[in-house]
Design a protein around this motif. Structure first.
Motif, PDB file in Angstrom:
ATOM      1  N   ARG A  44      47.098  53.818  84.597  1.00  0.00           N
ATOM      2  CA  ARG A  44      45.731  53.959  85.084  1.00  0.00           C
ATOM      3  C   ARG A  44      44.949  54.994  84.303  1.00  0.00           C
ATOM      4  NH1 ARG A  44      47.138  53.914  90.625  1.00  0.00           N
ATOM      5  NH2 ARG A  44      47.605  51.801  91.261  1.00  0.00           N
ATOM      6  N   ARG A  45      45.656  55.806  83.521  1.00  0.00           N
ATOM      7  CA  ARG A  45      44.963  56.849  82.768  1.00  0.00           C
ATOM      8  C   ARG A  45      43.962  56.278  81.777  1.00  0.00           C
ATOM      9  NH1 ARG A  45      47.740  61.701  82.628  1.00  0.00           N
ATOM     10  NH2 ARG A  45      46.169  62.550  81.286  1.00  0.00           N
ATOM     11  N   THR A  46      44.041  54.985  81.501  1.00  0.00           N
ATOM     12  CA  THR A  46      43.144  54.412  80.507  1.00  0.00           C
ATOM     13  C   THR A  46      41.752  54.160  81.072  1.00  0.00           C
ATOM     14  OG1 THR A  46      44.264  52.397  81.042  1.00  0.00           O
ATOM     15  CG2 THR A  46      44.775  53.369  78.933  1.00  0.00           C
ATOM     16  N   GLY A  47      41.455  54.702  82.225  1.00  0.00           N
ATOM     17  CA  GLY A  47      40.079  54.755  82.698  1.00  0.00           C
ATOM     18  C   GLY A  47      39.404  53.440  82.960  1.00  0.00           C
ATOM     19  N   VAL A  48      38.727  52.888  81.955  1.00  0.00           N
ATOM     20  CA  VAL A  48      37.890  51.731  82.191  1.00  0.00           C
ATOM     21  C   VAL A  48      38.658  50.428  82.109  1.00  0.00           C
ATOM     22  CG1 VAL A  48      35.690  52.706  81.553  1.00  0.00           C
ATOM     23  CG2 VAL A  48      37.200  51.885  79.791  1.00  0.00           C
ATOM     24  N   ARG A  81      37.886  47.734  84.543  1.00  0.00           N
ATOM     25  CA  ARG A  81      36.524  47.237  84.450  1.00  0.00           C
ATOM     26  C   ARG A  81      36.350  46.262  83.285  1.00  0.00           C
ATOM     27  NH1 ARG A  81      32.896  48.509  88.457  1.00  0.00           N
ATOM     28  NH2 ARG A  81      34.508  49.203  89.857  1.00  0.00           N
ATOM     29  N   ASP A  97      30.933  50.982  82.549  1.00  0.00           N
ATOM     30  CA  ASP A  97      31.619  52.216  82.929  1.00  0.00           C
ATOM     31  C   ASP A  97      30.818  52.943  84.006  1.00  0.00           C
ATOM     32  OD1 ASP A  97      32.991  54.522  83.129  1.00  0.00           O
ATOM     33  OD2 ASP A  97      32.869  55.083  81.018  1.00  0.00           O
ATOM     34  N   PRO A  98      31.283  52.934  85.273  1.00  0.00           N
ATOM     35  CA  PRO A  98      30.491  53.589  86.323  1.00  0.00           C
ATOM     36  C   PRO A  98      30.377  55.095  86.101  1.00  0.00           C
ATOM     37  CG  PRO A  98      32.616  52.872  87.181  1.00  0.00           C
ATOM     38  CD  PRO A  98      32.515  52.338  85.794  1.00  0.00           C
ATOM     39  N   ARG A 151      40.237  52.929  72.470  1.00  0.00           N
ATOM     40  CA  ARG A 151      39.964  51.828  73.396  1.00  0.00           C
ATOM     41  C   ARG A 151      39.922  50.508  72.640  1.00  0.00           C
ATOM     42  NH1 ARG A 151      35.395  54.179  77.603  1.00  0.00           N
ATOM     43  NH2 ARG A 151      36.711  55.778  78.535  1.00  0.00           N
TER      44      ARG A 151
END
Lengths: 267, 272
Positions: free
Chosen positions: B78-82, B85, B135-136, B155
């Motif tokens: 989950r560390r990969t953020g987006v 999304r 990206d929120p 990314r």
């Protein structure tokens, strides 16, 4: 095991002001929302006051290096932000809570703050401890492992404050941090502000004058993108007379300063 | 400074009497922190009451650790953020490639759709990983020290590693030389990043995709055969372009790592 204090931490700062702007201009769309603003902020808790549309959020965004200044000079922690400067070093010392705090709904609070700490280039070994400390400081310990989408508005705001303080920033920018906090949380938050403000520069944007009166040591009042007044909270209360609008001395000072400014501008 | 304090000194230190001066206490303390043997001597030197107290504290802490919550497990993925999304965009790119492969397999007369679509397929998710619409937390991300070309390239590599297997399958099913789809994909991705440093990644991706569609895909569909730049002879050209564009991106990343301030181009202001 005690933490070793690095040389960088004990070195004296080489800049007089944590935040220093000279004739700063920032655009919001086509509109020049911050216009020739001169501002100098040192250590302490500074409240940023102003009517709606005064340019508070635009100024915060420029200070957070989200927006590039359209003119003038902006120096943060001794580093020039204008032009094509390398912002990396400056940004490591920043903490920012945007007005619209966007988050990843499926992340837990801990994961989110961890991710932000990683983006802030904190040393890998320091991250878990710093995250736990930040989450504890905002009082979210028991919800640290809940997903962000399950949090209430006030809890989200506190999670936002946690991500802002996770790297012990030298400049902390909080845009409307008290929105959605209940009275008790607001008290805790003020306590936290005073604690952090002992050794870093905090700028809190708000339109709640009473927040400023209790939590802030200094007040910056802006209107239409220009600096109207800057002084201590005590001096603000002395500005108001009995004839000014407002329920408290601070509010009366606020409205008296604004009225005087509007009179000067229209004259 | 490896001289050990004498047992007599340690016992005087343990008794806490005023007989030892401060400087000596500090020296003994500093030594005890690093010397297990002297700590053992100290443990024997303290009076039974203190000994008892220390034992109780140690027991309490040990049982507290045993009964308390286990250390939090780290979720690396989950560390990969987006990532989550971007998933819809990845699925779209995958669907596009599979559809192209299916078309090519069904209609022999058409020029190879897989080769025509492959170069622009990864551009969708590449644009998505760096777009404030997707990206929120873009406003936060924009203030981060790590934000910049290195993070964007990280990314992008993630996107490529997800899209490549699909392309490989599509290429293998339709029996094309790997170079013919691999090199254009890499070339277009590098081109997007290079152009993205000037106009913003999402605009760069859109511009390149439109140019490719108008300049190559549409004419070759009208002609009914593959253009010259998608035949074996053009491979060296693709390779050179890819290497050159990658070099440009890497140089930009070294010289001006903060060129990219998420999605919108430099100096362009936020609209809201």
């Amino acid at each position: 095991m005690m933490r070793t204090v690095s040389v960088a931490e004990t070195a004296p700062s080489t800049y007089p002001w944590a935040v220093h702007t000279e004739k700063l201009q920032v655009r919001a769309g086509r509109h020049l929302a911050v216009n020739e603003l001169d501002l100098r902020l040192g250590t302490g808790v500074h409240g940023l006051l102003g009517p709606n549309g005064a340019g508070k959020t635009t100024l915060m965004r420029a200070l957070a290096t989200v927006l590039k200044p359209a003119g003038g000079r902006l120096t943060l922690l001794g580093g020039e932000v204008t032009g094509n400067a390398d912002l990396r070093q400056v940004r490591r010392g920043l903490g920012y809570l945007p007005q619209h705090f966007g988050f990843y709904p499926r992340f837990t609070v801990r994961e989110f703050v961890e991710y932000i700490a990683w983006l802030k280039e904190m040393p890998k070994a320091a991250i878990p401890g710093a995250v736990q400390r930040a989450v504890e400081r905002v009082g979210l310990t028991d919800r640290a492992d809940s997903r962000m989408k399950t949090l209430s508005g006030g809890m989200l705001r506190r999670a936002g404050i946690a991500q802002a303080i996770v790297n012990d920033p030298a400049v902390l920018l909080l845009d409307e941090p008290t929105v959605g906090l209940d009275p008790e949380q607001r008290l805790d938050f003020r306590e936290l502000l005073r604690e952090i403000g002992l050794d870093s520069c905090i700028l809190v944007s708000t339109h709640l004058v009473e927040d400023v009166a209790v939590a802030c040591s200094d007040v910056v009042l802006i209107s239409e993108g220009r600096l109207v007044w800057q002084g201590t909270t005590g001096q603000l209360t002395e500005q108001g007379g009995a004839g000014d609008a407002g329920d408290s001395a601070t509010e009366r000072g606020y409205s008296s300063l604004l009225r005087a400014y509007r009179g000067r501008v229209s004259a | 400074m490896t001289t050990h304090p004498t047992p007599a000194l340690i016992s005087r230190y343990a008794s806490g009497g005023a007989v030892v001066d401060d400087t000596t206490i500090w020296a003994v303390e500093a030594h005890l922190e690093t010397c297990a043997a002297c700590r053992a001597v100290l443990a024997d030197a303290v009076d039974p009451g203190t000994q008892n107290l220390l034992d109780r504290v140690a027991d309490g802490i040990a049982s507290g650790i045993a009964a308390g919550p286990a250390p939090v497990r780290r979720h690396r993925l989950r560390r990969t953020g987006v990532a989550a999304r971007v998933l819809p965009w990845l699925v779209t790119a995958t669907g596009l490639m599979l559809a192209a492969a299916l078309f090519e397999w069904t209609f022999d007369s058409l020029p190879s759709l897989v080769l025509l679509v492959a170069p622009v397929a990864p551009l969708l998710p590449v644009a998505a990983v760096w777009s404030r619409r997707v990206d929120p937390a873009w406003e936060l991300t924009a203030t981060m020290p790590r934000t910049g070309l290195p993070l964007l390239m990280r990314r992008t590599l993630g996107v490529l590693s997800a899209v490549m297997p699909v392309l490989a399958v599509a290429g293998w099913v339709t029996g094309h030389s790997p170079g013919l789809w691999l090199l254009p994909v890499l070339g277009f991705t590098a081109g997007t990043l290079a152009l993205g440093t000037v106009v913003g990644v999402d605009r760069a991706a859109l511009a390149l995709a439109l140019t490719w569609c108008a300049g190559v895909v549409a004419p070759s569909l009208a002609d009914g055969r593959l253009p010259a730049i998608l035949t074996g002879n053009s491979l060296p050209g693709w390779a050179l372009t890819t290497v050159a564009l990658t070099a440009v991106v890497l140089m930009q990343a070294r010289r001006r790592p903060h060129l990219l301030n998420t999605t919108s181009s430099q100096g362009r202001m936020e609209r809201s």
